[in-house]
Scaffold this motif. Sequence first.
Motif, PDB file in Angstrom:
ATOM      1  N   THR A  15       0.826  -1.212   0.000  1.00 41.25           N
ATOM      2  CA  THR A  15       0.000   0.000   0.000  1.00 41.25           C
ATOM      3  C   THR A  15       0.859   1.260   0.000  1.00 41.25           C
ATOM      4  O   THR A  15       0.324   2.368   0.005  1.00 41.25           O
ATOM      5  N   LEU A  16       2.171   1.085  -0.005  1.00 43.10           N
ATOM      6  CA  LEU A  16       3.083   2.224   0.045  1.00 43.10           C
ATOM      7  C   LEU A  16       3.001   3.024  -1.254  1.00 43.10           C
ATOM      8  O   LEU A  16       3.080   2.463  -2.342  1.00 43.10           O
ATOM      9  N   ARG A  17       2.871   4.324  -1.120  1.00 42.67           N
ATOM     10  CA  ARG A  17       2.802   5.205  -2.277  1.00 42.67           C
ATOM     11  C   ARG A  17       4.094   6.007  -2.392  1.00 42.67           C
ATOM     12  O   ARG A  17       4.314   6.960  -1.646  1.00 42.67           O
ATOM     13  N   VAL A  18       4.942   5.594  -3.323  1.00 37.60           N
ATOM     14  CA  VAL A  18       6.208   6.281  -3.571  1.00 37.60           C
ATOM     15  C   VAL A  18       6.025   7.183  -4.780  1.00 37.60           C
ATOM     16  O   VAL A  18       5.494   6.746  -5.804  1.00 37.60           O
ATOM     17  N   PRO A  19       6.423   8.444  -4.695  1.00 34.55           N
ATOM     18  CA  PRO A  19       6.242   9.350  -5.849  1.00 34.55           C
ATOM     19  C   PRO A  19       7.027   8.884  -7.068  1.00 34.55           C
ATOM     20  O   PRO A  19       8.053   8.206  -6.938  1.00 34.55           O
ATOM     21  N   ILE A  40       0.693  -2.984  10.909  1.00 29.95           N
ATOM     22  CA  ILE A  40       0.689  -2.088   9.750  1.00 29.95           C
ATOM     23  C   ILE A  40       2.106  -1.795   9.262  1.00 29.95           C
ATOM     24  O   ILE A  40       2.393  -1.866   8.059  1.00 29.95           O
ATOM     25  N   VAL A  41       3.007  -1.508  10.179  1.00 29.29           N
ATOM     26  CA  VAL A  41       4.367  -1.150   9.778  1.00 29.29           C
ATOM     27  C   VAL A  41       5.093  -2.335   9.146  1.00 29.29           C
ATOM     28  O   VAL A  41       5.774  -2.184   8.119  1.00 29.29           O
ATOM     29  N   THR A  42       4.965  -3.526   9.714  1.00 26.96           N
ATOM     30  CA  THR A  42       5.714  -4.672   9.194  1.00 26.96           C
ATOM     31  C   THR A  42       5.150  -5.209   7.887  1.00 26.96           C
ATOM     32  O   THR A  42       5.875  -5.855   7.124  1.00 26.96           O
ATOM     33  N   ARG A  43       3.878  -4.931   7.585  1.00 26.41           N
ATOM     34  CA  ARG A  43       3.272  -5.502   6.367  1.00 26.41           C
ATOM     35  C   ARG A  43       3.033  -4.486   5.262  1.00 26.41           C
ATOM     36  O   ARG A  43       2.609  -4.864   4.160  1.00 26.41           O
ATOM     37  N   ILE A  95      -8.768   2.647  11.742  1.00 27.75           N
ATOM     38  CA  ILE A  95      -7.663   3.493  12.190  1.00 27.75           C
ATOM     39  C   ILE A  95      -8.185   4.859  12.613  1.00 27.75           C
ATOM     40  O   ILE A  95      -7.814   5.386  13.671  1.00 27.75           O
ATOM     41  N   THR A  96      -9.070   5.423  11.807  1.00 28.78           N
ATOM     42  CA  THR A  96      -9.622   6.751  12.105  1.00 28.78           C
ATOM     43  C   THR A  96     -10.370   6.755  13.433  1.00 28.78           C
ATOM     44  O   THR A  96     -10.267   7.717  14.211  1.00 28.78           O
ATOM     45  N   GLY A  97     -11.100   5.686  13.711  1.00 26.63           N
ATOM     46  CA  GLY A  97     -11.907   5.640  14.917  1.00 26.63           C
ATOM     47  C   GLY A  97     -11.131   5.398  16.195  1.00 26.63           C
ATOM     48  O   GLY A  97     -11.622   5.733  17.281  1.00 26.63           O
ATOM     49  N   ASP A  98      -9.920   4.830  16.101  1.00 28.85           N
ATOM     50  CA  ASP A  98      -9.198   4.445  17.315  1.00 28.85           C
ATOM     51  C   ASP A  98      -7.857   5.137  17.502  1.00 28.85           C
ATOM     52  O   ASP A  98      -7.150   4.848  18.464  1.00 28.85           O
ATOM     53  N   LYS A 151      -2.492   6.003   8.438  1.00 29.36           N
ATOM     54  CA  LYS A 151      -3.337   6.120   7.238  1.00 29.36           C
ATOM     55  C   LYS A 151      -2.469   6.306   5.985  1.00 29.36           C
ATOM     56  O   LYS A 151      -2.820   5.817   4.905  1.00 29.36           O
ATOM     57  N   THR A 152      -1.357   6.977   6.129  1.00 24.84           N
ATOM     58  CA  THR A 152      -0.417   7.099   5.004  1.00 24.84           C
ATOM     59  C   THR A 152       0.097   5.725   4.587  1.00 24.84           C
ATOM     60  O   THR A 152       0.158   5.405   3.403  1.00 24.84           O
TER      61      THR A 152
END
Length: 318
Positions: free
Chosen positions: A3-7, A271-274, A298-301, A311-312
Amino acid sequence: MTTLRVPEVVPSPTQDSERLRKAFKGVGTDEKAVIWILGHRNATQRRKIRDTYQQLYHQSLIDRLHSELSSDFRRAMILWTYDPAERDAVLANKALIGKKKGFKQLQVMVEMACATSPHHLQSVKQIYCTLFDSSLEEDIATHISFPLRKLLGALVRSYRYDKELVDMNFANSEAAKLREAIKTKQLDHDDVVYILSTRNKYQLKTTFELYKQRFGNPIDQDLKEYGEGDLESLLRAAVQCIYCPAKHFAEVIRTSVSGLGTDEKSLTRAIVTRAEIDLLRIREEYTKMFGTNLEDAITGDTSGDYKHFLKTLVGATV
């Protein structure tokens, strides 16, 4: 599946280091700039930024992040900035030396042994020795009691064959061995530990499928029915990490945001490891299993920069 968005056009490590330095200077830290830079760089790019920052400013980027950030956001950003194998070594060490050593703390070692490649696990073990002047196996033997020590030690010692090779005779016979051990509540039986820690993942997936065909239930369901305590939970996590890692991590995230309070450490780890492996599949599995999307969870907690950063990483527009 990342899900990583690299420019498309990535600034040089020098430019990124200079922008990070600017974000740290003055009154207060520009956390959004830190997220925008590091949260949109892959592991190789982050490694180059760390090296360049050290060369330019004679200071560790990890140390600077530790002094400039705080709380859950600091923990998440530092874990993200580590190399993947270094990150897992740090997580394993914290689990082993902490006061609490239950399923929630120890499952990180199941994840790195069963939900990553054999090459990654070997890298984790090598870096662990360098960082902590002890081997991962030694620390498991020192800090973890039987029978968890038996299972975890075997899992991290393994070096699984990493190609698709399946022997149906072995799958059939070992499905029966697993069934006998589970039915007689001998979850630490040598056969269980040996099969789960030595067979390649394709072989094990076939074994689990034959288990269900022959005995009526998925193996993780029978483990839950006949087992109890942390050993049963770790075995079920091992089965899930081998058979469907996305389902395992979706459940980790769901558990971390359910009930009173949020388990930020588990949420961060998942989230970070995957994020650079299969977080897109985890997002899909989360929606399928729980009828809501990961971004909303994520937004709720979570809140603030911590929320913005997570979220990024999950690919949300922030």
